[in-house]
Design an enzyme around this catalytic site. Structure first.
Site, PDB file in Angstrom:
ATOM      1  N   GLY A   1       0.557   2.956 -19.060  1.00 22.89           N
ATOM      2  CA  GLY A   1       1.729   2.085 -19.097  1.00 22.89           C
ATOM      3  C   GLY A   1       2.903   2.648 -19.877  1.00 22.89           C
TER       4      GLY A   1
ATOM      5  CB  CYS B   1       1.039 -11.393  11.157  1.00 28.31           C
ATOM      6  SG  CYS B   1       1.601  -9.956  12.097  1.00 28.31           S
TER       7      CYS B   1
ATOM      8  CB  CYS C   1      -2.224  -8.679  13.620  1.00 28.52           C
ATOM      9  SG  CYS C   1      -1.940  -9.043  11.881  1.00 28.52           S
TER      10      CYS C   1
ATOM     11  CB  CYS D   1       1.632  -7.318   8.834  1.00 30.95           C
ATOM     12  SG  CYS D   1       0.271  -8.433   9.066  1.00 30.95           S
TER      13      CYS D   1
ATOM     14  CB  CYS E   1       0.197  -5.135  11.445  1.00 23.43           C
ATOM     15  SG  CYS E   1       0.674  -6.452  12.578  1.00 23.43           S
TER      16      CYS E   1
END
Lengths: 292, 198
Positions: A31, A240, A243, A265, A271
């Site tokens: 980090g 979506c 899909c 998507c 997808c």
């Protein structure tokens, strides 16, 4: 021979060593933003010069590279970076999340869970999460040294005071291994939970700002929040249109000038994989859903 | 002085890349043994594995400290020639250290530990250990480790667990350790927590 000869993966070896040393320190201090001597790349800032340098420093001839831009394999940024490495390193490229060993991404994490051994490289525009709260680098550096993140909590609190909820929807700050507060790059906050305890190594490169940082595999990554306003990932309440997925992150696509729209998507590989597995939405069916 | 200098990497670009990936993998998964490709025959007591790490990461920007067993040998000469790295005599000046006698190594705080503002400005210590299968049995947790992981290594200083605990207490300051045998490397970055001696 007058043709310009490039080193494998474009960067010279001295540059790669410098970047590699920065990556190793970044992994050792999860980090923390390690300064590095970012090079000028043959693409403008904002096109992923940081991510490209990190990828160039780690990439080997046996790697399989996937590049996505907002989840998509076929947008300009993704296509040009993929071509760049196919040309300068001769590596095999793919659009499949499962097949890739190195994934460079602009602002998304793939829907398919990443696995051990994979490396995901994020392109980062502004690596300093405190930058818009405290413009002085000397001060933000001291705040990180003291782990003094009150400013960020105040910012999130002001969101709640003004909007009734935490209105930050992307680049949502996270705390890595209970120490450094980190900018996850402008990924939607929908993707934040994927960073926690992820089996893959996550590397972040900011070219213009000259910083590299990292999250090792299986590291605790917590989105900042409050007890009475817990972190909530956001996603359009829709399906979506291609899909039928109800779990992936959705892009809203305007289809005409009479208010018609559909959701698809954002992750094109996810997808396509679903559709080739037989998950198809009937023609004519449109996805409906509120957009908060 | 030997008559001929032992060669460096025969393919500097791809060799350095493969060694780097092993080291990166080792640091990302602390206390895990990662294979290092054996491709060098450096002057002893420098081992092929630590030589490979050296040629991958050292250059003119990285002052290197070598401990006493290296003094009468060609190692400093070999490193200067192949990596261009300055060899320093004071641990406090080093970005990297190679320690052929880890049992009698200087204390961690003899090396740069970084500052609170710049914890990355700290040394990476390469310990040439005889074995990563026998000796001290230490259990670790922390970033890069799912649950916990056991590491064996010998020889190490008698107070190694105390040193590790103190190094971790300094976080985000501290040194990062690479333990190398002839063919393998295991890393103990400063983020790794020692659970206890098993």
């Amino acid at each position: 021979m007058n043709a310009p000869a490039y080193n494998f993966a474009y960067l010279d070896e001295q540059t790669k060593r410098m970047i590699r040393r920065a990556i190793l320190k970044a992994i050792a201090i999860p980090g923390y933003q390690v300064p590095f001597a970012s090079r000028e790349m043959p693409m403008p800032y904002g096109w992923g010069t940081g991510g490209v340098q990190v990828t160039a420093a780690i990439l080997g001839p046996h790697d399989v590279l996937k590049v996505i831009d907002q989840g998509s394999d076929d947008t300009t940024n993704a296509v040009s970076i993929r071509k760049f490495f196919a040309k300068t390193a001769g590596v095999r490229t793919t659009t499949s999340t499962e097949e890739a060993t190195v994934i460079q991404t602009r602002h998304r994490i793939p829907e398919r869970p990443l696995k051990a051994g994979q490396v995901i490289v994020f392109q980062v525009p502004i690596p300093e999460p405190l930058r818009f709260l405290e413009p002085r680098e000397t001060e933000t550096r001291r705040l990180h040294a003291l782990a003094d993140y009150g400013l960020m909590q105040v910012k999130l609190y002001e969101d709640i005071a003004r909007h009734g909820h935490i209105a930050t929807t992307f680049a949502y700050p996270v705390r890595v291994d209970d120490r450094y507060v980190m900018d996850p790059s402008p990924t939607p906050k929908f993707d934040n939970p994927k960073m926690d305890n992820c089996p893959a190594l996550q590397l972040f490169g900011a070219g213009r700002e000259k910083r590299i940082y990292a999250i090792p595999p299986h590291t605790r990554v917590v989105s900042l929040d409050f007890e009475d306003h817990p972190f909530e990932p956001y996603r359009h309440d829709g399906t979506c249109a291609l899909c039928g997925a109800t779990d992936g992150y959705l892009d809203e696509v305007i289809t005409d000038d009479r208010g018609g729209r559909m959701f698809v998507c954002s992750d094109t590989d996810y997808c396509e994989t679903r559709r080739s597995a037989g998950s198809v939405v009937k023609a004519g069916a449109t996805s409906e859903g509120g957009c908060a | 002085m030997t008559a001929a200098l032992a060669p460096g990497f025969c393919d500097p670009v791809l060799s350095a890349q493969s060694v780097f990936r092993s080291v990166m993998d080792a640091l990302a998964r602390p206390a895990t043994l990662c294979d290092l490709p054996q491709m060098l025959s450096p002057p002893p007591p420098l081992t092929p594995a630590s030589a490979a790490v050296a040629l991958t990461l050292f250059d003119q920007d990285t002052p290197v400290f070598l401990d006493d067993p290296f003094a009468p040998t060609d190692v400093a000469y070999w490193l200067r020639f192949h990596a261009g790295a300055p060899i320093v005599t004071e641990p406090q000046q080093a970005a990297f250290a190679i320690l052929a006698d880890p049992a009698n190594m200087p204390p961690f705080d003899a090396f740069p530990l970084g500052t609170p503002e710049y914890p990355d400005r700290s040394a990476t210590l390469i310990l040439q250990v005889a074995s990563l299968e026998h000796g001290y049995e230490l259990a670790f947790c922390g970033p890069g480790i799912e649950d916990r992981r056991i590491l064996h290594a010998t020889p190490l200083p008698a107070d190694f667990p105390q040193r590790l605990a103190h190094n971790r207490a300094l976080f985000p300051r501290g040194v990062d350790l690479l333990l190398v045998t002839d063919a393998r490397v295991a890393a103990l970055p400063r983020s790794t927590k020692l659970i206890d001696e098993v």
